[in-house]
Design an enzyme around this catalytic site. Structure first.
Site, PDB file in Angstrom:
ATOM      1  N   LYS A  84       0.863  -1.193   0.000  1.00  0.00           N
ATOM      2  CA  LYS A  84       0.000   0.000   0.000  1.00  0.00           C
ATOM      3  C   LYS A  84       0.892   1.233   0.000  1.00  0.00           C
ATOM      4  CE  LYS A  84      -1.658   3.052   2.711  1.00  0.00           C
ATOM      5  NZ  LYS A  84      -1.842   4.249   1.878  1.00  0.00           N
ATOM      6  N   GLY A 107       7.492   4.914   7.894  1.00  0.00           N
ATOM      7  CA  GLY A 107       6.688   6.133   7.995  1.00  0.00           C
ATOM      8  C   GLY A 107       6.912   6.812   9.325  1.00  0.00           C
ATOM      9  N   SER A 108       5.875   7.492   9.792  1.00  0.00           N
ATOM     10  CA  SER A 108       6.029   8.321  10.994  1.00  0.00           C
ATOM     11  C   SER A 108       5.982   7.468  12.262  1.00  0.00           C
ATOM     12  CB  SER A 108       4.914   9.360  11.035  1.00  0.00           C
ATOM     13  OG  SER A 108       3.672   8.711  11.172  1.00  0.00           O
ATOM     14  N   THR A 131       2.219   6.651  13.595  1.00  0.00           N
ATOM     15  CA  THR A 131       1.548   5.627  12.777  1.00  0.00           C
ATOM     16  C   THR A 131       2.252   4.293  12.953  1.00  0.00           C
ATOM     17  OG1 THR A 131       0.985   7.347  11.182  1.00  0.00           O
ATOM     18  CG2 THR A 131       0.670   5.096  10.465  1.00  0.00           C
ATOM     19  N   GLY A 132       3.581   4.317  13.020  1.00  0.00           N
ATOM     20  CA  GLY A 132       4.341   3.078  13.193  1.00  0.00           C
ATOM     21  C   GLY A 132       3.984   2.366  14.483  1.00  0.00           C
ATOM     22  N   GLU A 180      10.289   1.037  10.295  1.00  0.00           N
ATOM     23  CA  GLU A 180      11.374   2.004  10.049  1.00  0.00           C
ATOM     24  C   GLU A 180      10.751   3.377  10.197  1.00  0.00           C
ATOM     25  OE1 GLU A 180      13.290   4.603   9.115  1.00  0.00           O
ATOM     26  OE2 GLU A 180      13.324   4.119   6.976  1.00  0.00           O
ATOM     27  N   CYS A 203      14.291  10.181   6.092  1.00  0.00           N
ATOM     28  CA  CYS A 203      14.174   9.742   7.489  1.00  0.00           C
ATOM     29  C   CYS A 203      15.497   9.789   8.237  1.00  0.00           C
ATOM     30  CB  CYS A 203      13.571   8.353   7.564  1.00  0.00           C
ATOM     31  SG  CYS A 203      14.491   7.125   6.635  1.00  0.00           S
ATOM     32  N   GLU A 213      11.011  15.657  15.416  1.00  0.00           N
ATOM     33  CA  GLU A 213      11.305  15.546  13.987  1.00  0.00           C
ATOM     34  C   GLU A 213      10.461  16.549  13.211  1.00  0.00           C
ATOM     35  OE1 GLU A 213       9.866  12.001  11.949  1.00  0.00           O
ATOM     36  OE2 GLU A 213      11.731  11.905  10.806  1.00  0.00           O
TER      37      GLU A 213
END
Ligand code: NDP
Length: 495
Positions: A194, A246-247, A250-251, A269, A303, A399
């Site tokens: 996705k 991703g962030s 969300t991770g 990651e 990242c 971040e």
């Protein structure tokens, strides 16, 4: 300034219709809501695609499971390597088309997609292809008692986990997608990926190329949509592993959902707040060049990019002056402009977030260079350099994922180590010095998945990559990825 002409094939692709790619074919569900893909350089719509319905997402997983059990699962390791190399050939042959799709939808400069993202996607895929025939177990001799002369033997097998759900962000869609696809397919797993809703185009095109390369239908599926599509994938009982980039928030949600679903394995990651340390002996020009190349590339939306700079007090003035001069000269422009050195942020939501942060920095009087939004159309801001207001400055802790770099002076190495490690994150860190023994002494003390010396952010398929602390779980690349995409089966025999 002149923009690269859009290829006829890109134009045709953008005209659509577009949707998802399941079981070897493009699927457009006309009744589904559409998702607009916007060109961040102009703020104008590029194209639109149909979001995958829950039924299509489920169908993609079933198709991937079928490919895992039959067509892909029954290929020999050698054949898998050949097919992945063939896909790499097709990426190379269609490189300009993929580069344009990526630049148009992400705002990444065409120079970067041509010189880095597409060639690196090829290099990583070839690296993974080479592993297909080299994944092995071990033999052991058990020490069990032999009362009647019986003997024992034992060995381990590395077995593909099954269907992998890949969830990818918007900064390097093609390359990060390839990291997940290459790792999974070389181990014998199949994939449902996705892409980010902002940058779904290059992976959609890649799925077609995979079929052209001879990879069996169902082995690589792409389902497009928003976060809910990712959630559905994670919850599916036939998904054996989730690989997410991703962030952090969300991770964490993805990790929890995977654990709740079926104790599903995860690789996360998640980025971080990467420090770069410039010791007293550092060469000023090399430091300035290194910071410009790594902290501001793709507008800081990387990242592992350095966002916290710790500079020895004796060099702060010279390095900051050099940076201000170089950043002020950067040519800002459309992602498709070959002459542009600095492009737009990737989407409007992210632009709003970065503009608010710049407002904050200006009101706090921290700006040494840049610090402003630039007039549209498109989502542009200035490359920015800030001076920290102490170790608790939010610009040294949170971040930004943008072109905002914050500088803090330090006086001695003990203070430096404490400052570098004073973060909940630990993806990458760098030390810039010509003193080898100082560098070697610092390396074990720095809490990060990767430590670079006199460089930052560079990745290589042979070198494992991933985070410690809040920056993630698991490792990509090297041989380390094999642990994450295979299950270890032990076999014991009496004879
Ligand atoms: P997210 O972490 O929100 O999204 C990454 C991927 O996860 C996207 O495909 C997203 O889909 C999907 N997703 C979103 N919610 C869920 C969910 N609940 N379950 C499963 N999948 C989900 O990152 P964003 O793209 O929104 O970027 C926001 C921030 O993330 C950036 O500002 C930056 O700080 C960080 N980031 C870090 C990256 C890295 O390389 N480590 C890369 C990109 C961003 P959708 O796109 O539809 O939301």
């Amino acid at each position: 300034m002149s923009q690269v002409p859009v290829l006829a094939s890109v134009d045709t692709f953008l005209r659509g219709p577009l949707g998802s790619f399941v079981d070897g074919q493009s699927v457009i569900e006309a009744e589904q809501p559409s998702l607009a893909v916007v060109d961040p350089s102009s703020g104008k719509p590029l194209t639109e695609l149909r979001e995958a319905s829950p039924a299509l997402v489920a169908q993609a997983v079933v198709s991937a499971r079928r490919a895992f059990e039959h067509a892909w699962g029954s290929t020999t390791p050698y054949q898998r390597g050949v097919l992945l190399n063939r896909l790499a050939d097709l990426i190379e042959a269609n490189g300009e088309e993929l580069a344009q799709l990526e630049s148009l939808s992400s705002g990444k400069s065409i120079h970067l997609t041509r010189q880095l993202e597409v060639p690196q996607s090829v290099a990583f895929l070839r690296y993974f292809a080479g592993w297909a025939s080299k994944i092995t177990g071990q033999t052991m001799t058990p020490s069990l008692p032999s009362l009647h002369g019986e003997q024992y033997a034992a060995f381990t097998r590395r077995e593909a986990v099954g269907v992998v759900a890949g969830i990818t962000p918007w900064n390097f869609s093609l390359m990060i997608g390839i990291w997940k696809i290459g790792s999974a397919l070389t181990c014998g797993c199949s994939v449902v990926i996705k892409p980010s809703e902002f940058t779904p185009l290059s992976l959609l095109r890649l799925a077609q190329l995979a079929v052209d390369a001879g990879i069996p239908p169902g082995t690589l599926n792409v389902v497009n949509g928003r976060g809910a599509v990712g959630q559905q994938l994670i919850a599916h009982p036939q998904v054996a592993k989730v690989s997410f980039t991703g962030s952090v928030p969300t991770g964490v949600a993805v990790g929890k959902a995977a654990f709740d679903a079926n104790l599903t394995r995860v690789t996360l990651e998640l980025g971080g707040k990467n420090p770069a340390a410039f010791l007293a002996d550092v060469d000023v020009e090399a430091a300035v060049q290194g910071i410009v190349q790594t902290a501001y590339v793709h507008q800081g939306q990387v990242c592992a990019a350095p966002e916290r700079l710790y500079i020895h007090r004796s060099k702060v003035e010279a390095i900051c002056a050099g940076l201000a001069e170089r950043l002020g000269q950067m040519q800002v422009g459309h992602a498709m402009d070959e002459a542009a050195q600095f492009g737009p942020l990737a989407n409007q939501t992210h632009h709003r977030k970065i503009v608010a942060l710049l407002d904050q920095a200006r009101s706090r009087g921290q700006v040494m260079c840049g610090g402003n939004a630039l007039p549209g159309p498109g989502y542009f801001v200035e490359p920015t350099l800030l001076l920290a207001q102490g170790a608790d400055d939010p610009f040294m802790r949170e971040e930004t994922f943008g072109p905002i770099v914050c500088v803090q002076p330090f006086d001695d190495e003990e203070e430096l180590v404490r400052l570098m490690n004073d973060s909940p994150f630990g993806l990458g860190a760098s030390v810039w010095t010509n003193d080898l023994s100082k560098a070697m002494r610092l390396i074990p003390r720095i809490e990060a998945g990767t430590v670079w010396i006199n460089m930052h952010t560079f990745l290589d398929p042979a070198v494992p990559f991933g985070g410690v602390k809040g920056s993630g779980v698991g490792r990509e690349f090297g041989s380390a990825f094999i642990d994450d995409y295979t299950e270890l089966k032990s076999v014991m025999m009496r004879f």
